[in-house]
Scaffold this active site. Sequence first.
Site, PDB file in Angstrom:
ATOM      1  N   ASP A 141       0.822  -1.224   0.000  1.00 12.21           N
ATOM      2  CA  ASP A 141       0.000   0.000   0.000  1.00 12.21           C
ATOM      3  C   ASP A 141       0.852   1.268   0.000  1.00 12.21           C
ATOM      4  O   ASP A 141       0.321   2.379   0.078  1.00 12.21           O
ATOM      5  CB  ASP A 141      -0.902   0.038   1.241  1.00 12.21           C
ATOM      6  CG  ASP A 141      -2.270  -0.605   1.018  1.00 12.21           C
ATOM      7  OD1 ASP A 141      -2.722  -0.664  -0.148  1.00 12.21           O
ATOM      8  OD2 ASP A 141      -2.880  -1.038   2.011  1.00 12.21           O
ATOM      9  N   ARG A 160       0.475  -1.271   7.470  1.00 18.69           N
ATOM     10  CA  ARG A 160       0.963  -0.077   6.765  1.00 18.69           C
ATOM     11  C   ARG A 160       2.031   0.697   7.524  1.00 18.69           C
ATOM     12  O   ARG A 160       2.608   1.641   6.980  1.00 18.69           O
ATOM     13  CB  ARG A 160      -0.217   0.862   6.428  1.00 18.69           C
ATOM     14  CG  ARG A 160      -1.200   0.243   5.434  1.00 18.69           C
ATOM     15  CD  ARG A 160      -2.029   1.294   4.727  1.00 18.69           C
ATOM     16  NE  ARG A 160      -1.214   2.163   3.888  1.00 18.69           N
ATOM     17  CZ  ARG A 160      -1.675   3.227   3.237  1.00 18.69           C
ATOM     18  NH1 ARG A 160      -2.940   3.573   3.331  1.00 18.69           N
ATOM     19  NH2 ARG A 160      -0.877   3.975   2.493  1.00 18.69           N
ATOM     20  N   ARG A 167      -9.779   5.706  10.763  1.00 23.20           N
ATOM     21  CA  ARG A 167      -8.311   5.603  10.726  1.00 23.20           C
ATOM     22  C   ARG A 167      -7.615   6.619  11.630  1.00 23.20           C
ATOM     23  O   ARG A 167      -6.498   6.378  12.077  1.00 23.20           O
ATOM     24  CB  ARG A 167      -7.809   5.797   9.293  1.00 23.20           C
ATOM     25  CG  ARG A 167      -8.334   4.781   8.290  1.00 23.20           C
ATOM     26  CD  ARG A 167      -7.833   3.383   8.593  1.00 23.20           C
ATOM     27  NE  ARG A 167      -8.243   2.414   7.596  1.00 23.20           N
ATOM     28  CZ  ARG A 167      -7.559   2.146   6.472  1.00 23.20           C
ATOM     29  NH1 ARG A 167      -6.452   2.787   6.202  1.00 23.20           N
ATOM     30  NH2 ARG A 167      -8.006   1.238   5.636  1.00 23.20           N
ATOM     31  N   HIS A 202     -11.747   7.174   4.706  1.00 20.52           N
ATOM     32  CA  HIS A 202     -10.806   8.313   4.733  1.00 20.52           C
ATOM     33  C   HIS A 202     -11.568   9.535   4.231  1.00 20.52           C
ATOM     34  O   HIS A 202     -12.383   9.410   3.299  1.00 20.52           O
ATOM     35  CB  HIS A 202      -9.660   8.096   3.733  1.00 20.52           C
ATOM     36  CG  HIS A 202      -8.432   7.436   4.270  1.00 20.52           C
ATOM     37  ND1 HIS A 202      -7.526   6.804   3.445  1.00 20.52           N
ATOM     38  CD2 HIS A 202      -7.911   7.344   5.523  1.00 20.52           C
ATOM     39  CE1 HIS A 202      -6.518   6.337   4.165  1.00 20.52           C
ATOM     40  NE2 HIS A 202      -6.728   6.647   5.427  1.00 20.52           N
ATOM     41  N   CYS A 239      -5.396   9.660  -3.478  1.00 18.75           N
ATOM     42  CA  CYS A 239      -4.616   8.796  -2.576  1.00 18.75           C
ATOM     43  C   CYS A 239      -3.200   8.560  -3.110  1.00 18.75           C
ATOM     44  O   CYS A 239      -2.261   8.367  -2.342  1.00 18.75           O
ATOM     45  CB  CYS A 239      -5.273   7.433  -2.412  1.00 18.75           C
ATOM     46  SG  CYS A 239      -7.015   7.468  -2.048  1.00 18.75           S
TER      47      CYS A 239
HETATM   48  N1  ARG Z   1      -5.495   0.056   0.875  1.00 18.03           N
HETATM   49  C1  ARG Z   1      -5.234   1.332   1.429  1.00 18.03           C
HETATM   50  C2  ARG Z   1      -5.748   1.413   2.849  1.00 18.03           C
HETATM   51  O1  ARG Z   1      -6.770   0.869   3.142  1.00 18.03           O
HETATM   52  C3  ARG Z   1      -5.849   2.397   0.566  1.00 18.03           C
HETATM   53  C4  ARG Z   1      -5.500   3.771   0.980  1.00 18.03           C
HETATM   54  C5  ARG Z   1      -6.175   4.816   0.156  1.00 18.03           C
HETATM   55  N2  ARG Z   1      -5.794   6.120   0.513  1.00 18.03           N
HETATM   56  C6  ARG Z   1      -6.612   7.176   0.603  1.00 18.03           C
HETATM   57  N3  ARG Z   1      -6.055   8.351   0.725  1.00 18.03           N
HETATM   58  N4  ARG Z   1      -7.926   7.050   0.646  1.00 18.03           N
HETATM   59  O2  ARG Z   1      -5.138   1.972   3.708  1.00 18.03           O
END
Ligand code: ARG
Length: 257
Positions: free
Chosen positions: A56, A81, A128, A157, A251
Amino acid sequence: MCSPEQFRVDYAINPWMNVGSVNSDLAQKQWHELRDAYVSLGAEVTVIDADESLPDMVFAADQGIFRDKKVVLSRFRYAQRRGESVFYAKWFEDHGYEVLHLPPEIFLEGGGESWWLGDTLLLGRGYRTSEAAAHVVENFLGKRVVSLQLIDERFYHLDTCLFVLNATTVFYYPPALSDDARETLKKMVPNVFELTEKEALSFAANSVVVDKTVVVHKGNESFEKKLHELEMKTISIDVSEFLKSGGGIHCLTAMIL
Ligand code: ARG
């Protein structure tokens, strides 16, 4: 941006992620088209190498919140991550940024979770990013931070459900935000436009503005039309492979101010 060679879906930490679903060649082609579009618009693009163990890492937006050569480094909610931050922290340090590392109990997912509205930072929270992050960012950057609660896990997000066109104009998908967040937005932003569910699900909010042009994910004609009415130009790029990870154009792009 971060090079796309290592991009995969190896785990699922949001409802979009479908393990093993990515066509890597196509993803790389799409990423290059996006980078070329930025270059053709006159943006300067810097690319950091991806680490093989971090599928990612390509989502450069999520790594920190920047302003005036200062950056609040992200602290990712999911362990999968967290390793990304080591590489981005080094890049920021090598490029003369003052880097704030967050304490272990505070999570923050950078530009994925935030937008600058002029001098004010809109910061998402709920899935998050911790509520306590707002105060820490405000103190370090010396800018007002407005915290907005997200309530639909598909839009985990802030940059998946809200798009800032400029300091007075915002597009957003109302059901993804709490009542309080919606009221706050309407009070503080002169022009607030709603996205339909269809637009939101095709990542309309996850767009990037370069001067008078907005770079949007392909298949967002109704959103592009609204932008044209606001005298903006648009370019559409297909980033379908990245949507399989819950990510789109914004993203993939850390906007360094
Ligand atoms: N697979 C990543 C996650 O879930 C995707 C992140 C996407 N980033 C964003 N800025 N929306 O963390």
